[in-house]
Design a protein around this motif. Structure first.
Motif, PDB file in Angstrom:
ATOM      1  N   LEU A 170      13.913  12.480  -5.288  1.00 47.16           N
ATOM      2  CA  LEU A 170      12.981  11.398  -4.398  1.00 47.16           C
ATOM      3  C   LEU A 170      12.449  12.191  -3.191  1.00 47.16           C
ATOM      4  CD1 LEU A 170      11.376   8.759  -4.883  1.00 47.16           C
ATOM      5  CD2 LEU A 170      13.334   7.566  -3.426  1.00 47.16           C
ATOM      6  N   ARG A 171      13.362  12.640  -2.452  1.00 50.94           N
ATOM      7  CA  ARG A 171      13.182  13.301  -1.397  1.00 50.94           C
ATOM      8  C   ARG A 171      12.143  14.542  -1.583  1.00 50.94           C
ATOM      9  NH1 ARG A 171      17.928  13.141   0.568  1.00 50.94           N
ATOM     10  NH2 ARG A 171      18.697  15.014  -0.026  1.00 50.94           N
ATOM     11  N   HIS A 172      12.710  15.151  -2.680  1.00 51.43           N
ATOM     12  CA  HIS A 172      11.683  16.607  -2.875  1.00 51.43           C
ATOM     13  C   HIS A 172      10.252  16.045  -3.384  1.00 51.43           C
ATOM     14  CE1 HIS A 172      10.784  20.346  -4.508  1.00 51.43           C
ATOM     15  NE2 HIS A 172      10.443  19.830  -5.553  1.00 51.43           N
ATOM     16  N   VAL A 173      10.200  15.246  -4.129  1.00 49.15           N
ATOM     17  CA  VAL A 173       8.836  14.989  -4.642  1.00 49.15           C
ATOM     18  C   VAL A 173       7.875  14.301  -3.588  1.00 49.15           C
ATOM     19  CG1 VAL A 173       7.660  13.457  -6.339  1.00 49.15           C
ATOM     20  CG2 VAL A 173      10.043  14.402  -7.060  1.00 49.15           C
ATOM     21  N   LEU A 174       8.540  13.554  -2.694  1.00 46.51           N
ATOM     22  CA  LEU A 174       7.631  12.797  -1.771  1.00 46.51           C
ATOM     23  C   LEU A 174       7.544  13.908  -0.475  1.00 46.51           C
ATOM     24  CD1 LEU A 174       9.218   9.088  -1.705  1.00 46.51           C
ATOM     25  CD2 LEU A 174       7.330   9.991  -2.674  1.00 46.51           C
ATOM     26  N   SER A 175       8.413  14.576  -0.333  1.00 44.40           N
ATOM     27  CA  SER A 175       8.044  15.669   0.884  1.00 44.40           C
ATOM     28  C   SER A 175       6.796  16.525   0.321  1.00 44.40           C
ATOM     29  CB  SER A 175       9.360  16.440   1.034  1.00 44.40           C
ATOM     30  OG  SER A 175       9.689  17.331   0.103  1.00 44.40           O
ATOM     31  N   MET A 176       7.040  17.011  -1.066  1.00 41.22           N
ATOM     32  CA  MET A 176       5.496  17.659  -1.177  1.00 41.22           C
ATOM     33  C   MET A 176       4.410  16.825  -0.948  1.00 41.22           C
ATOM     34  SD  MET A 176       6.969  19.853  -4.909  1.00 41.22           S
ATOM     35  CE  MET A 176       7.060  18.193  -5.833  1.00 41.22           C
ATOM     36  N   ASP A 212       7.917  11.435   4.045  1.00 43.48           N
ATOM     37  CA  ASP A 212       9.273  11.557   4.658  1.00 43.48           C
ATOM     38  C   ASP A 212       9.824  10.230   4.941  1.00 43.48           C
ATOM     39  OD1 ASP A 212       9.109  14.335   4.562  1.00 43.48           O
ATOM     40  OD2 ASP A 212       8.064  14.274   6.430  1.00 43.48           O
ATOM     41  N   GLY A 213      11.140  10.121   4.950  1.00 40.58           N
ATOM     42  CA  GLY A 213      11.936   8.940   5.273  1.00 40.58           C
ATOM     43  C   GLY A 213      12.245   7.897   4.015  1.00 40.58           C
ATOM     44  N   ALA A 257       1.003  -1.201  -0.051  1.00 40.49           N
ATOM     45  CA  ALA A 257       0.160  -0.157   0.118  1.00 40.49           C
ATOM     46  C   ALA A 257       0.963   1.310  -0.047  1.00 40.49           C
ATOM     47  CB  ALA A 257      -1.110  -0.062   1.425  1.00 40.49           C
ATOM     48  N   GLU A 258       2.148   1.252   0.958  1.00 39.78           N
ATOM     49  CA  GLU A 258       2.882   2.437   1.001  1.00 39.78           C
ATOM     50  C   GLU A 258       3.692   2.659  -0.587  1.00 39.78           C
ATOM     51  OE1 GLU A 258       3.940   2.504   5.671  1.00 39.78           O
ATOM     52  OE2 GLU A 258       5.216   1.157   4.106  1.00 39.78           O
ATOM     53  N   VAL A 259       3.983   1.397  -1.158  1.00 40.54           N
ATOM     54  CA  VAL A 259       4.505   1.609  -2.519  1.00 40.54           C
ATOM     55  C   VAL A 259       3.500   2.283  -3.383  1.00 40.54           C
ATOM     56  CG1 VAL A 259       5.255   0.276  -4.339  1.00 40.54           C
ATOM     57  CG2 VAL A 259       6.025  -0.302  -2.184  1.00 40.54           C
ATOM     58  N   ASN A 260       2.203   1.968  -3.476  1.00 44.18           N
ATOM     59  CA  ASN A 260       1.300   2.410  -4.366  1.00 44.18           C
ATOM     60  C   ASN A 260       1.002   4.070  -4.089  1.00 44.18           C
ATOM     61  OD1 ASN A 260       0.862   0.115  -5.720  1.00 44.18           O
ATOM     62  ND2 ASN A 260      -0.891  -0.581  -4.374  1.00 44.18           N
ATOM     63  N   VAL A 261       1.096   4.356  -2.997  1.00 45.88           N
ATOM     64  CA  VAL A 261       1.066   5.813  -2.506  1.00 45.88           C
ATOM     65  C   VAL A 261       2.207   6.514  -2.997  1.00 45.88           C
ATOM     66  CG1 VAL A 261       1.367   7.699  -0.748  1.00 45.88           C
ATOM     67  CG2 VAL A 261      -0.233   5.586  -0.398  1.00 45.88           C
ATOM     68  N   ILE A 262       3.467   5.970  -2.986  1.00 47.62           N
ATOM     69  CA  ILE A 262       4.784   6.615  -3.688  1.00 47.62           C
ATOM     70  C   ILE A 262       4.479   6.661  -5.022  1.00 47.62           C
ATOM     71  CG2 ILE A 262       7.182   6.163  -4.033  1.00 47.62           C
ATOM     72  CD1 ILE A 262       7.130   5.037  -1.105  1.00 47.62           C
ATOM     73  N   ARG A 263       4.047   5.776  -5.727  1.00 45.90           N
ATOM     74  CA  ARG A 263       3.709   5.710  -7.026  1.00 45.90           C
ATOM     75  C   ARG A 263       3.006   6.936  -7.701  1.00 45.90           C
ATOM     76  NH1 ARG A 263       3.018  -0.710  -7.686  1.00 45.90           N
ATOM     77  NH2 ARG A 263       5.037  -1.230  -9.076  1.00 45.90           N
ATOM     78  N   ILE A 264       1.785   6.894  -6.638  1.00 49.78           N
ATOM     79  CA  ILE A 264       0.752   7.859  -7.084  1.00 49.78           C
ATOM     80  C   ILE A 264       1.518   9.318  -7.011  1.00 49.78           C
ATOM     81  CG2 ILE A 264      -1.365   9.097  -6.324  1.00 49.78           C
ATOM     82  CD1 ILE A 264      -2.226   6.325  -5.651  1.00 49.78           C
ATOM     83  N   ALA A 265       2.213   9.652  -5.930  1.00 49.33           N
ATOM     84  CA  ALA A 265       2.626  10.754  -5.818  1.00 49.33           C
ATOM     85  C   ALA A 265       3.853  11.314  -6.774  1.00 49.33           C
ATOM     86  CB  ALA A 265       3.774  10.751  -4.260  1.00 49.33           C
ATOM     87  N   ILE A 266       4.590  10.338  -7.235  1.00 49.00           N
ATOM     88  CA  ILE A 266       5.496  10.556  -8.476  1.00 49.00           C
ATOM     89  C   ILE A 266       4.609  10.759  -9.544  1.00 49.00           C
ATOM     90  CG2 ILE A 266       7.299   9.473  -9.828  1.00 49.00           C
ATOM     91  CD1 ILE A 266       8.209   8.025  -7.204  1.00 49.00           C
TER      92      ILE A 266
END
Length: 393
Positions: A320-326, A330-331, A186-195
């Motif tokens: 990656l850190r910048h995109v996900l922080s938006m 984090d982390g 589920a967390e992987v999919n959230v990251i995919r959506i953010a990117i």
């Protein structure tokens, strides 16, 4: 004089004579580094003074064969450091990146504590205390300091400047308990959506997205490769037309201080060179990327800058850190995807298969550093307990 058999570095019975000047001469036979027994003598005012002078003279004799080394037990520690770094460079057995890491760790971690000491003043107790104090600040810093200090002092032993390496007897560092941190599906999919949102062209600060970040993440998830290994993939390493698509992991990206970022023709270790069958989601992402790649040469990098140069690992981490922080995430680091893959393969198959995929020679490394512990006990235990204790009284 005593006829007893002498061992290297020992002396026989002390004899005394009177010199013409009236002073007392103390002398004894001393077995030198070459096994030969030689007469050594010293003078003093009276027997006690002469004996003290003789013993001091014997204590200064070297147990080792004289060498061309510029170092002695009384050399300052910084002289050993310079000599050690030069020796490493002459051997040529460590990479330039490792050399820079060793030099940095020695300069920032070890030298501040040892720069005023001579080699003979560096013993087990001093090294042990230093590492324990540093470990209280950071286990990783203490571990890195231990490596370079052991190597440098080991050189002094090999060149017969010191009789032993004090680092061989220091206490073992205790690593703080920590569990590998992996992502859930589920967390992987959230990251995919953010990117995907960032790459969709919506107004966002910074350079315009080029679509590479999402593909990099998909390849990391599909191969378990390190970020440097992913950025080093060339067109020739990719096969997405066969029934089983695959990627050859055969290099990594390195950035040496003062030099341009470049592709190194081997990964981190020899076992890390491998061909990985990739899942459909990674193969599809690679096909889309290849369709946008305008360089048809076999050595063209799959991921590269707008100028055609290799991407640096630091820049990808920063992006990656910048995109996900938006997106309020984090982390997350590139290496976390590697641990996520190892955890998934372990849960679905075995730790041995996870270790093979990651290119590890020892599954214990995979278990200790890459697999998140599953805290859920097998539900079968509930069924067994019901059978034993669930009957109506």
């Amino acid at each position: 004089m005593s006829r007893q058999r002498l061992t290297i570095g020992t002396f026989g019975e002390i004899g005394f004579l009177s010199s013409p000047s009236g002073r007392t001469v103390a002398r004894a036979r001393y077995r030198d580094w070459d096994g030969k027994s030689r007469l050594v003598q010293a003078t003093g005012e009276g027997r006690r003074a002469a004996e003290r002078a003789l013993k001091a003279k014997l204590a200064e004799r070297s147990l080792f064969q004289p060498t061309s080394s510029i170092l002695t037990p009384d050399s300052p520690f910084p002289d050993l450091v310079a000599y050690w770094l030069e020796d490493l460079e002459l051997e040529g057995r460590v990479s330039k990146r490792t050399m820079q890491l060793y030099e940095r760790n020695m300069r920032t971690l070890v030298l501040p504590a040892f720069e005023s000491l001579t080699l003979r003043e560096i013993g087990v107790a001093r090294c042990d205390h230093f590492l324990k104090q540093l470990s209280r600040q950071s286990y990783n810093r203490a571990r890195q300091a231990r490596v370079v200090l052991r190597l440098a002092l080991g050189l002094a032993v090999r060149h017969e400047v010191l009789p032993r390496n004090p680092m061989d007897h220091v206490s073992q560092l205790r690593k703080p308990e920590s569990a590998p941190n992996a992502l859930t599906p589920a967390e992987v999919n959230v990251i995919r959506i953010a990117i995907a949102f960032w790459e969709s062209g919506r107004p966002v600060p910074g350079p315009k997205p080029d679509g590479q970040l999402s593909t990099i993440v998909e390849v990391m998830l599909g191969t378990s490769a390190r970020i440097g290994e992913v950025l080093a993939i060339r067109r020739r390493d990719i096969d997405v037309t066969s029934a089983v698509p695959s990627i050859r992991i055969s290099g990594t990206i390195v950035s040496h201080r003062g030099e341009p970022t470049m592709r190194q023709d081997h990964p981190k270790t020899a076992r890390s060179s491998r061909t990985v069958a990739i899942p459909a989601f990674a193969a599809e992402a690679v096909r889309r990327r290849l369709a946008r790649l305008d360089d048809p040469s076999p050595d063209a990098l799959l991921f590269r800058s707008r100028e055609g140069t290799p991407l640096t690992t630091n820049n990808v981490r920063r992006q990656l850190r910048h995109v996900l922080s938006m997106a309020g995430i984090d982390g997350v680091t590139p290496h976390m995807f590697r641990r996520t893959v190892a955890t998934a393969i372990n849960e679905q198959a075995s730790v041995e298969l996870a270790a093979e995929l990651l290119g590890h020679t020892d599954p214990r490394i995979t278990i200790q550093h890459y697999i998140r512990r599953n805290e859920m006990v097998n539900p079968r235990t509930a069924e067994l307990l019901e059978q034993v204790f669930g009957g109506t009284p």
